[in-house]
Design an enzyme around this catalytic site. Sequence first.
Site, PDB file in Angstrom:
ATOM      1  N   LYS A 117      -1.267  10.969  12.761  1.00 36.69           N
ATOM      2  CA  LYS A 117      -0.405  11.186  13.823  1.00 36.69           C
ATOM      3  C   LYS A 117      -0.682  10.248  15.010  1.00 36.69           C
ATOM      4  O   LYS A 117       0.065   9.952  15.657  1.00 36.69           O
ATOM      5  CB  LYS A 117       0.665  12.257  13.849  1.00 36.69           C
ATOM      6  CG  LYS A 117       0.718  12.813  12.208  1.00 36.69           C
ATOM      7  CD  LYS A 117       2.571  11.957  11.921  1.00 36.69           C
ATOM      8  CE  LYS A 117       3.229  12.745  10.242  1.00 36.69           C
ATOM      9  NZ  LYS A 117       4.589  11.932   9.799  1.00 36.69           N
ATOM     10  N   LYS A 198      -0.946   5.210   2.657  1.00 33.88           N
ATOM     11  CA  LYS A 198       0.598   5.902   1.344  1.00 33.88           C
ATOM     12  C   LYS A 198       1.581   4.567   1.458  1.00 33.88           C
ATOM     13  O   LYS A 198       2.140   4.565   3.245  1.00 33.88           O
ATOM     14  CB  LYS A 198      -0.017   7.264   1.843  1.00 33.88           C
ATOM     15  CG  LYS A 198       0.513   7.495   2.871  1.00 33.88           C
ATOM     16  CD  LYS A 198       1.159   9.168   2.769  1.00 33.88           C
ATOM     17  CE  LYS A 198       1.239   9.509   3.854  1.00 33.88           C
ATOM     18  NZ  LYS A 198       2.551  11.211   3.712  1.00 33.88           N
ATOM     19  N   LYS A 201       7.340   7.118   4.768  1.00 33.35           N
ATOM     20  CA  LYS A 201       8.682   6.402   5.551  1.00 33.35           C
ATOM     21  C   LYS A 201       8.119   5.509   6.996  1.00 33.35           C
ATOM     22  O   LYS A 201       8.749   5.147   7.960  1.00 33.35           O
ATOM     23  CB  LYS A 201       9.861   7.321   6.456  1.00 33.35           C
ATOM     24  CG  LYS A 201      10.118   8.092   4.948  1.00 33.35           C
ATOM     25  CD  LYS A 201      11.131   9.535   4.685  1.00 33.35           C
ATOM     26  CE  LYS A 201      10.008  10.932   4.710  1.00 33.35           C
ATOM     27  NZ  LYS A 201       9.957  12.001   4.733  1.00 33.35           N
TER      28      LYS A 201
HETATM   29  P1  TYM Z   1       6.327  14.849   2.739  1.00 34.12           P
HETATM   30  O1  TYM Z   1       7.769  16.045   2.936  1.00 34.12           O
HETATM   31  O2  TYM Z   1       5.965  14.194   3.365  1.00 34.12           O
HETATM   32  O3  TYM Z   1       6.086  14.333   1.490  1.00 34.12           O
HETATM   33  C1  TYM Z   1       7.167  15.459  -0.200  1.00 34.12           C
HETATM   34  C2  TYM Z   1       5.776  15.577  -1.344  1.00 34.12           C
HETATM   35  O4  TYM Z   1       5.437  13.834  -1.727  1.00 34.12           O
HETATM   36  C3  TYM Z   1       4.405  13.196  -1.558  1.00 34.12           C
HETATM   37  N1  TYM Z   1       4.425  12.214  -1.073  1.00 34.12           N
HETATM   38  C4  TYM Z   1       3.622  11.530  -2.073  1.00 34.12           C
HETATM   39  N2  TYM Z   1       3.048  11.269  -3.287  1.00 34.12           N
HETATM   40  C5  TYM Z   1       2.492  10.107  -3.066  1.00 34.12           C
HETATM   41  N3  TYM Z   1       2.291   9.383  -2.995  1.00 34.12           N
HETATM   42  C6  TYM Z   1       3.375   8.998  -1.598  1.00 34.12           C
HETATM   43  N4  TYM Z   1       3.452   7.573  -0.912  1.00 34.12           N
HETATM   44  C7  TYM Z   1       3.945  10.165  -1.391  1.00 34.12           C
HETATM   45  N5  TYM Z   1       3.988  10.465   0.259  1.00 34.12           N
HETATM   46  C8  TYM Z   1       4.220  11.526   0.308  1.00 34.12           C
HETATM   47  C9  TYM Z   1       3.918  14.502  -0.421  1.00 34.12           C
HETATM   48  O5  TYM Z   1       2.451  14.866  -0.733  1.00 34.12           O
HETATM   49  C10 TYM Z   1       4.282  15.769  -0.342  1.00 34.12           C
HETATM   50  O6  TYM Z   1       4.358  16.732  -2.075  1.00 34.12           O
HETATM   51  N6  TYM Z   1       3.760  19.242   4.786  1.00 34.12           N
HETATM   52  C11 TYM Z   1       4.574  18.417   3.496  1.00 34.12           C
HETATM   53  C12 TYM Z   1       6.145  18.926   3.112  1.00 34.12           C
HETATM   54  C13 TYM Z   1       5.714  20.877   2.553  1.00 34.12           C
HETATM   55  C14 TYM Z   1       4.986  21.701   1.847  1.00 34.12           C
HETATM   56  C15 TYM Z   1       5.127  22.643   1.795  1.00 34.12           C
HETATM   57  C16 TYM Z   1       4.847  21.254   0.609  1.00 34.12           C
HETATM   58  C17 TYM Z   1       6.138  21.440   3.560  1.00 34.12           C
HETATM   59  N7  TYM Z   1       5.714  22.767   3.089  1.00 34.12           N
HETATM   60  C18 TYM Z   1       4.360  23.691   1.115  1.00 34.12           C
HETATM   61  C19 TYM Z   1       3.906  22.129  -0.399  1.00 34.12           C
HETATM   62  C20 TYM Z   1       4.662  23.504   0.477  1.00 34.12           C
HETATM   63  C21 TYM Z   1       5.113  17.393   4.068  1.00 34.12           C
HETATM   64  O7  TYM Z   1       5.216  16.885   4.572  1.00 34.12           O
HETATM   65  O8  TYM Z   1       5.319  16.675   2.806  1.00 34.12           O
END
Ligand code: TYM
Length: 331
Positions: A117, A198, A201
């Site tokens: 980031k 990856k 957004k």
């Molecule tokens: P976030 O909101 O970025 O993404 C949500 C979930 O989607 C998965 N993901 C992907 N998987 C495969 N390929 C991709 N290109 C891809 N982009 C996103 C992420 O790995 C995620 O599982 N920190 C987390 C949110 C969070 C969370 C938690 C998750 C906060 N607290 C507790 C699990 C447990 C996040 O930013 O995900």
Amino acid sequence: MKPETKKKVLLSGAKPSGELHIGNYLGAIKQWVALQDTHETYVPIVDLHALTEPQDPEKLREQIMTTAADYIALGLDPTKVTIFLQSAVPEHTQLMWILNTITSMGDLERMVVYKEKLAEGKQALAGLFTYPVLMAADILLYKPTVVPVGEDQRQHLELARELARKFNKRFGQTFPTPKAFHAETGKKILSLQDPKKKMSKSHGGMSYIAIADAPDKIRQKIKIAVTDSGSAIKFDPITKPAVSNLIVIYHLFSGTAIKDIEEKFKNSGYKKFKEVLAELVVAKLKPVQEKRHELLENKYALVAILNDGAEKARQKASETLKEVYEKVGLT
Ligand code: TYM
């Protein structure tokens, strides 16, 4: 009478920081849906996490609702799973504070997502830096055994495990160490514009397919997706990462085995393969989009689901927090 077996607990969540995309679905949400019948499932919309980057308040409010609609439209059943807003359960930030007091700066400094980031030009805010501690609190409050996430969250999960171990060692057994659960294929869906990254957004609108994208937008994005040299539809993530990514998307949306996809398209070339893939994705997202639209037409019902979810989540979260407060000497 058979003794009632306690269901295993699943927790996972997504940030409402924009539109959910097929990477979120294929890498994470699809697993939550598949496991919802066999697990006591908690799936917060982690709205406090969204604030780690600047958000327009009106837009954020909207995105929270569309994320809730996406969760349900993608197959989560609110009568079986607990869907709620993280911010509606204050225990998340309360436990975060306790965990902050046992988290070393060095562990946070190692976090790759944070470094990425900063490299993207994001401001080095304390919230962004300590974000993995809030994520650990999200997880540990519900004592899950399984946390289905994409590959990018692996290191954050490892921190949650480490904090569980540290806390248990110092204050006595409290938290089970949660296991990450990664989809075998799909744990890292790649950007349609740059297969070294990856799907995200933050890498521009043409690099991802949003759950809510209109059919023509989906067709356009797949049409202009980058490909590799040569023209064979061959699964080889090392030499053909872009085409392999499209094959994985095809595989996960259709259920067709990867070798059967290679066989089916062996004489097709990229153009034809992309056209068929685009129609597949359009067709699979159509019922999801219709359901999403329906849910967003009746926001009161959606809010009722979230309120109900928050109430259930608080029951569990407050029990854990009480136990933690007692153990650390706060009562
Ligand atoms: P976030 O909101 O970025 O993404 C949500 C979930 O989607 C998965 N993901 C992907 N998987 C495969 N390929 C991709 N290109 C891809 N982009 C996103 C992420 O790995 C995620 O599982 N920190 C987390 C949110 C969070 C969370 C938690 C998750 C906060 N607290 C507790 C699990 C447990 C996040 O930013 O995900």
